[in-house]
Design a protein around this motif. Structure first.
Motif, PDB file in Angstrom:
ATOM      1  N   MET A  27      40.026  40.120  32.867  1.00  0.00           N
ATOM      2  CA  MET A  27      39.968  41.420  33.553  1.00  0.00           C
ATOM      3  C   MET A  27      40.021  42.538  32.521  1.00  0.00           C
ATOM      4  SD  MET A  27      42.700  40.724  36.649  1.00  0.00           S
ATOM      5  CE  MET A  27      42.882  42.458  36.957  1.00  0.00           C
ATOM      6  N   ILE A  28      39.623  43.722  32.942  1.00  0.00           N
ATOM      7  CA  ILE A  28      39.789  44.897  32.101  1.00  0.00           C
ATOM      8  C   ILE A  28      41.294  45.094  31.908  1.00  0.00           C
ATOM      9  CG2 ILE A  28      39.480  47.406  31.965  1.00  0.00           C
ATOM     10  CD1 ILE A  28      36.949  47.024  33.725  1.00  0.00           C
ATOM     11  N   PRO A  29      41.749  45.283  30.672  1.00  0.00           N
ATOM     12  CA  PRO A  29      43.189  45.454  30.431  1.00  0.00           C
ATOM     13  C   PRO A  29      43.776  46.578  31.296  1.00  0.00           C
ATOM     14  CG  PRO A  29      42.050  45.128  28.359  1.00  0.00           C
ATOM     15  CD  PRO A  29      40.988  45.273  29.421  1.00  0.00           C
ATOM     16  N   GLY A  30      44.890  46.245  31.960  1.00  0.00           N
ATOM     17  CA  GLY A  30      45.580  47.215  32.799  1.00  0.00           C
ATOM     18  C   GLY A  30      45.079  47.298  34.229  1.00  0.00           C
ATOM     19  N   ALA A  31      44.015  46.563  34.554  1.00  0.00           N
ATOM     20  CA  ALA A  31      43.464  46.604  35.915  1.00  0.00           C
ATOM     21  C   ALA A  31      44.416  45.937  36.899  1.00  0.00           C
ATOM     22  CB  ALA A  31      42.101  45.924  35.963  1.00  0.00           C
TER      23      ALA A  31
ATOM     24  N   GLU B 176      41.597  40.922  29.446  1.00  0.00           N
ATOM     25  CA  GLU B 176      42.994  40.542  29.538  1.00  0.00           C
ATOM     26  C   GLU B 176      43.054  39.295  30.405  1.00  0.00           C
ATOM     27  OE1 GLU B 176      46.220  43.662  30.197  1.00  0.00           O
ATOM     28  OE2 GLU B 176      45.697  43.053  32.229  1.00  0.00           O
ATOM     29  N   GLU B 177      43.933  38.358  30.035  1.00  0.00           N
ATOM     30  CA  GLU B 177      44.088  37.178  30.863  1.00  0.00           C
ATOM     31  C   GLU B 177      44.709  37.563  32.190  1.00  0.00           C
ATOM     32  OE1 GLU B 177      45.480  33.386  29.423  1.00  0.00           O
ATOM     33  OE2 GLU B 177      45.252  34.145  27.372  1.00  0.00           O
ATOM     34  N   TYR B 178      44.307  36.870  33.221  1.00  0.00           N
ATOM     35  CA  TYR B 178      44.834  37.110  34.557  1.00  0.00           C
ATOM     36  C   TYR B 178      45.915  36.102  34.852  1.00  0.00           C
ATOM     37  CZ  TYR B 178      45.179  37.120  39.619  1.00  0.00           C
ATOM     38  OH  TYR B 178      45.650  37.167  40.907  1.00  0.00           O
TER      39      TYR B 178
END
Length: 106
Positions: A37-41, A102-104
């Protein structure tokens, strides 16, 4: 009421790199976000947006993301009906994302 505006993945990345504060909502399915994912999403699957939209801050500029831009458009339309006024649909979706992932963790 104005329609939610479109923004490209490249524009989102540039704004994040500049340090802009964006609330990013990822409406993809679990199997899709496990790829990153986009970091911080924030992850809220599209079918859950109706029951969980209050977890979002309607005052923040909100970028809605999916794989290709179609589901995110639906989420934008729903959020707009709920009073969100600063919505951006990432129209080319995660297919066009060139930034870090970013890892989820569910």
């Amino acid at each position: 009421m104005a329609k939610p505006r479109n923004i490209t993945a490249e524009e989102v990345l540039a704004r994040l790199d500049r340090g802009d504060v964006l609330q990013i909502l990822d409406v993809r399915e679990e199997s899709e976000v496990t790829r990153g994912m986009i970091p911080g999403a924030m992850h809220i699957r599209l079918p859950e947006v109706e029951e969980r939209y209050e977890e979002l801050d309607p005052e923040l500029e909100t970028v809605v993301v999916c794989r290709s831009g179609r589901r995110s458009r639906s989420a934008c339309n729903f959020l707009q009906a709920k009073g969100f006024t600063n919505l951006l649909n990432m129209s080319d979706g995660m297919l066009a994302w060139k930034g870090e992932l970013e890892e989820y963790y569910p």
